[in-house]
Scaffold this motif. Structure first.
Motif, PDB file in Angstrom:
ATOM      1  N   VAL A 195       0.923  -1.175   0.081  1.00  0.00           N
ATOM      2  CA  VAL A 195      -0.009   0.127  -0.033  1.00  0.00           C
ATOM      3  C   VAL A 195       0.960   1.331   0.090  1.00  0.00           C
ATOM      4  N   PHE A 196       1.946   1.264   0.819  1.00  0.00           N
ATOM      5  CA  PHE A 196       3.098   2.456   0.727  1.00  0.00           C
ATOM      6  C   PHE A 196       3.619   2.664  -0.746  1.00  0.00           C
ATOM      7  N   GLY A 197       3.696   1.568  -1.142  1.00  0.00           N
ATOM      8  CA  GLY A 197       4.403   1.547  -2.715  1.00  0.00           C
ATOM      9  C   GLY A 197       3.572   2.302  -3.568  1.00  0.00           C
ATOM     10  N   ILE A 198       2.192   1.627  -3.803  1.00  0.00           N
ATOM     11  CA  ILE A 198       1.382   2.046  -4.597  1.00  0.00           C
ATOM     12  C   ILE A 198       0.831   3.633  -4.502  1.00  0.00           C
ATOM     13  N   THR A 199       0.917   4.059  -3.119  1.00  0.00           N
ATOM     14  CA  THR A 199       0.441   5.296  -2.835  1.00  0.00           C
ATOM     15  C   THR A 199       1.870   6.309  -2.960  1.00  0.00           C
ATOM     16  N   ASN A 200       2.756   5.926  -3.330  1.00  0.00           N
ATOM     17  CA  ASN A 200       4.205   6.702  -3.438  1.00  0.00           C
ATOM     18  C   ASN A 200       4.424   7.210  -2.086  1.00  0.00           C
ATOM     19  N   THR A 201       4.120   6.553  -0.918  1.00  0.00           N
ATOM     20  CA  THR A 201       4.468   7.138   0.269  1.00  0.00           C
ATOM     21  C   THR A 201       5.874   6.416   0.515  1.00  0.00           C
TER      22      THR A 201
ATOM     23  N   LEU B  52      -4.316 -10.748  -0.233  1.00  0.00           N
ATOM     24  CA  LEU B  52      -2.949 -10.134  -1.105  1.00  0.00           C
ATOM     25  C   LEU B  52      -2.927 -10.306  -2.426  1.00  0.00           C
ATOM     26  N   ILE B  53      -3.229 -11.450  -3.017  1.00  0.00           N
ATOM     27  CA  ILE B  53      -3.501 -11.427  -4.473  1.00  0.00           C
ATOM     28  C   ILE B  53      -4.523 -10.401  -5.058  1.00  0.00           C
ATOM     29  N   CYS B  54      -5.718 -10.182  -4.275  1.00  0.00           N
ATOM     30  CA  CYS B  54      -6.512  -9.152  -4.952  1.00  0.00           C
ATOM     31  C   CYS B  54      -5.820  -8.018  -4.896  1.00  0.00           C
ATOM     32  N   TYR B  55      -5.087  -7.366  -3.645  1.00  0.00           N
ATOM     33  CA  TYR B  55      -4.352  -6.191  -3.816  1.00  0.00           C
ATOM     34  C   TYR B  55      -3.432  -5.831  -4.672  1.00  0.00           C
ATOM     35  N   PHE B  56      -2.572  -7.139  -4.928  1.00  0.00           N
ATOM     36  CA  PHE B  56      -1.408  -7.022  -5.896  1.00  0.00           C
ATOM     37  C   PHE B  56      -2.110  -6.759  -7.451  1.00  0.00           C
ATOM     38  N   VAL B  57      -3.487  -7.110  -7.719  1.00  0.00           N
ATOM     39  CA  VAL B  57      -3.999  -7.145  -8.817  1.00  0.00           C
ATOM     40  C   VAL B  57      -4.918  -5.926  -9.005  1.00  0.00           C
ATOM     41  N   LEU B  58      -5.480  -5.459  -8.005  1.00  0.00           N
ATOM     42  CA  LEU B  58      -6.505  -4.166  -8.189  1.00  0.00           C
ATOM     43  C   LEU B  58      -5.694  -3.202  -7.469  1.00  0.00           C
ATOM     44  N   GLY B  59      -4.895  -3.334  -6.573  1.00  0.00           N
ATOM     45  CA  GLY B  59      -4.490  -2.132  -5.716  1.00  0.00           C
ATOM     46  C   GLY B  59      -4.072  -0.872  -6.529  1.00  0.00           C
ATOM     47  N   LYS B  60      -3.354  -0.899  -7.380  1.00  0.00           N
ATOM     48  CA  LYS B  60      -2.928   0.500  -8.097  1.00  0.00           C
ATOM     49  C   LYS B  60      -4.463   0.941  -8.732  1.00  0.00           C
TER      50      LYS B  60
ATOM     51  N   LEU C 265      -7.568   0.647  -7.940  1.00  0.00           N
ATOM     52  CA  LEU C 265      -8.597   1.186  -6.953  1.00  0.00           C
ATOM     53  C   LEU C 265      -7.870   2.536  -6.200  1.00  0.00           C
ATOM     54  N   TYR C 266      -6.716   2.359  -6.325  1.00  0.00           N
ATOM     55  CA  TYR C 266      -6.063   3.747  -5.545  1.00  0.00           C
ATOM     56  C   TYR C 266      -6.282   4.842  -6.758  1.00  0.00           C
ATOM     57  N   GLN C 267      -5.960   4.678  -8.044  1.00  0.00           N
ATOM     58  CA  GLN C 267      -6.182   5.480  -9.078  1.00  0.00           C
ATOM     59  C   GLN C 267      -7.641   6.225  -8.993  1.00  0.00           C
ATOM     60  N   LEU C 268      -8.471   5.232  -8.979  1.00  0.00           N
ATOM     61  CA  LEU C 268      -9.881   5.222  -9.010  1.00  0.00           C
ATOM     62  C   LEU C 268     -10.421   6.407  -7.743  1.00  0.00           C
ATOM     63  N   PHE C 269     -10.151   5.973  -6.700  1.00  0.00           N
ATOM     64  CA  PHE C 269     -10.564   6.802  -5.711  1.00  0.00           C
ATOM     65  C   PHE C 269      -9.821   8.211  -5.263  1.00  0.00           C
ATOM     66  N   HIS C 270      -8.464   8.083  -5.467  1.00  0.00           N
ATOM     67  CA  HIS C 270      -7.667   9.354  -5.729  1.00  0.00           C
ATOM     68  C   HIS C 270      -8.392  10.242  -6.491  1.00  0.00           C
ATOM     69  N   GLU C 271      -8.657   9.943  -7.798  1.00  0.00           N
ATOM     70  CA  GLU C 271      -9.267  10.806  -8.712  1.00  0.00           C
ATOM     71  C   GLU C 271     -10.471  11.476  -8.167  1.00  0.00           C
ATOM     72  N   LYS C 272     -11.368  10.408  -7.681  1.00  0.00           N
ATOM     73  CA  LYS C 272     -12.744  11.019  -7.207  1.00  0.00           C
ATOM     74  C   LYS C 272     -12.423  12.047  -5.913  1.00  0.00           C
ATOM     75  N   GLN C 273     -11.488  11.732  -5.322  1.00  0.00           N
ATOM     76  CA  GLN C 273     -11.201  12.553  -3.923  1.00  0.00           C
ATOM     77  C   GLN C 273     -10.874  13.909  -4.456  1.00  0.00           C
ATOM     78  N   PHE C 274     -10.003  14.179  -5.559  1.00  0.00           N
ATOM     79  CA  PHE C 274      -9.657  15.536  -5.964  1.00  0.00           C
ATOM     80  C   PHE C 274     -10.842  16.176  -6.800  1.00  0.00           C
ATOM     81  N   GLU C 275     -11.874  15.358  -7.441  1.00  0.00           N
ATOM     82  CA  GLU C 275     -12.856  15.948  -8.041  1.00  0.00           C
ATOM     83  C   GLU C 275     -13.843  16.699  -7.027  1.00  0.00           C
ATOM     84  N   LYS C 276     -13.899  16.144  -6.001  1.00  0.00           N
ATOM     85  CA  LYS C 276     -14.987  16.980  -4.841  1.00  0.00           C
ATOM     86  C   LYS C 276     -14.273  18.098  -4.520  1.00  0.00           C
TER      87      LYS C 276
END
Length: 101
Positions: free
Chosen positions: A23-29, A79-87, A89-100
């Motif tokens: 999670v820290f890796g895909i969120t660039n933390t 973990l496999i679900c996070y590996f496959v869908l993590g990036k 889902l992060y982009q999807l919800f991150h974009e929605k947060q900035f649209e608000k």
């Protein structure tokens, strides 16, 4: 007996340690992992922990242990679900947060 318990501890620790580093890796933390502070290093460390955990599990219990230990199978499936869908889902919800805003 003691070695068996130590291997079980490392299996659980590795599996649990995988998720925060991924999670820290895909969120660039920036977060310290075995391969440094970089996001790519954290993603590699997450994969490393997952692989070590899986290999130790197979060593300890064999492939037939996967059919009798559904706790590990469930954790590994998450973990496999996070590996496959993590990036994605992060982009999807991150974009929605900035649209608000």
């Amino acid at each position: 007996m003691m070695l068996s318990q130590l291997i079980d501890f490392i299996i659980g620790f590795g599996l649990a340690n995988t998720l925060p580093h991924f999670v820290f890796g895909i969120t660039n933390t920036r977060f310290l992992g075995l391969f440094g502070f970089s996001p790519k290093g954290n993603i590699l460390y997450a994969y490393f922990c997952a692989i070590i955990s899986f290999v130790l599990f197979i060593y300890q219990y064999g492939f037939e242990g996967l059919t009798s230990n559904f706790m590990y199978v469930g954790g590994f499936f998450i973990l496999i679900c996070y590996f496959v869908l993590g990036k994605f889902l992060y982009q999807l919800f991150h974009e929605k947060q900035f649209e608000k805003k």
